[in-house]
Design a protein around this motif. Sequence first.
Motif, short mmCIF file in Angstrom:
data_model
loop_
_atom_site.label_atom_id
_atom_site.label_comp_id
_atom_site.label_asym_id
_atom_site.label_seq_id
_atom_site.Cartn_x
_atom_site.Cartn_y
_atom_site.Cartn_z
N GLU A 145 0.84 -1.22 0.00
CA GLU A 145 0.00 0.00 0.00
C GLU A 145 0.87 1.26 0.00
N LEU B 246 2.45 1.81 -3.37
CA LEU B 246 1.49 2.37 -4.34
C LEU B 246 1.15 3.82 -4.00
N ALA B 247 0.92 4.11 -2.70
CA ALA B 247 0.52 5.46 -2.29
C ALA B 247 1.61 6.49 -2.61
N THR B 248 2.87 6.03 -2.62
CA THR B 248 3.97 6.97 -2.87
C THR B 248 4.43 6.89 -4.33
N ARG B 249 3.65 6.19 -5.14
CA ARG B 249 3.90 6.09 -6.58
C ARG B 249 5.30 5.56 -6.90
N ARG B 250 5.76 4.62 -6.04
CA ARG B 250 7.02 3.94 -6.35
C ARG B 250 6.69 2.64 -7.06
N HIS B 251 7.68 2.07 -7.77
CA HIS B 251 7.44 0.74 -8.33
C HIS B 251 7.97 -0.30 -7.33
#
Length: 303
Positions: free
Chosen positions: A203, A206-211
């Motif tokens: 989560e 995803l929330a921090t827009r990392r892969h």
Amino acid sequence: MPHSDDSKLTAAVVASFQETNDLRLKFLMEELVGALHGFVRRTNLSFEEWGSAIDFLTRTGQKSTVTRQEFILLSDVLGVSMLVDAVNHRERSGATETTVLGPFYVGEHKPLPHGADISETVEGERMFVQCRVTDLAGKPLKGVAVDVWHADDDGFYDSQKPDYASDGPSLRARFTTDAEGRLFFRTILPCSYPIPIDGPVGELILATRRHPMRPAHVHFLLNAKGYEPLVTHVFIDGDKYLDSDVVFGVKQELVSRIELRSDAVMPDGLPAAGPWHLMTYDFRLKPGKGVAPKPMLPVSVDA
Ligand code: BEZ
Ligand code: FE
């Protein structure tokens, strides 16, 4: 006493550890409280944010089982694991660089003879791996136990699969160096893969827009009497995630150029069935002792 001044609050909490007999524990707690209070002060943390953090950590604990360690994964993606590794390996004196153990080491591997194919029936592009283990002066080290493991062509470790207990190990084994410090084996070319993202750490990613990706690598754990255990990987040069490993584990020295070969025989003289890749890597061990790392038990994504 009540503390209307919040800087006095920090001093009071620090002072509360005054009687601790274990001086290292006292120091760690003082530093931890200082860092945590500093964070709350600098960010003006709201009640809602504090509550979300408590909820996140609670769920991180709840996601952890004997076969899955979500807190270590959290430590990995925040770079804490690599930082702990760095402060504990400051002076390498030319020894091979270290990196994270990862959750897919399952303990002492099954010994196999040199040249064995650890991929058995797993599909993928063929790879021959040849390594040498020496001391810092380049003297070959004989009899060094070397555990190797890596992901398959789909990015999964055997231990992540539901049938691991009955199917047994795959893409992992132990080799022991010969009189020239050498080991060699056959396998498939590993690919980059995502860390488990079906939990709170996912989560956060995803929330921090990392892969969530790790660049392709083979894990190595070397244990030799009189030398520090070496926990490392060899990364495949050219992988698109080398500069953005989700766990920050890449060091330039650990990136190896894999050669694509079409020779009819492999380095041990046995025939090749088609084109194959060659990974060559030499490890240098640092004298010392040290405790071999504890393995995680097999990881199940749904655990
Ligand atoms: C690994 O390379 O196997 C790994 C390391 C850290 C987190 C997840 C996977
Ligand atoms: Fe890995």
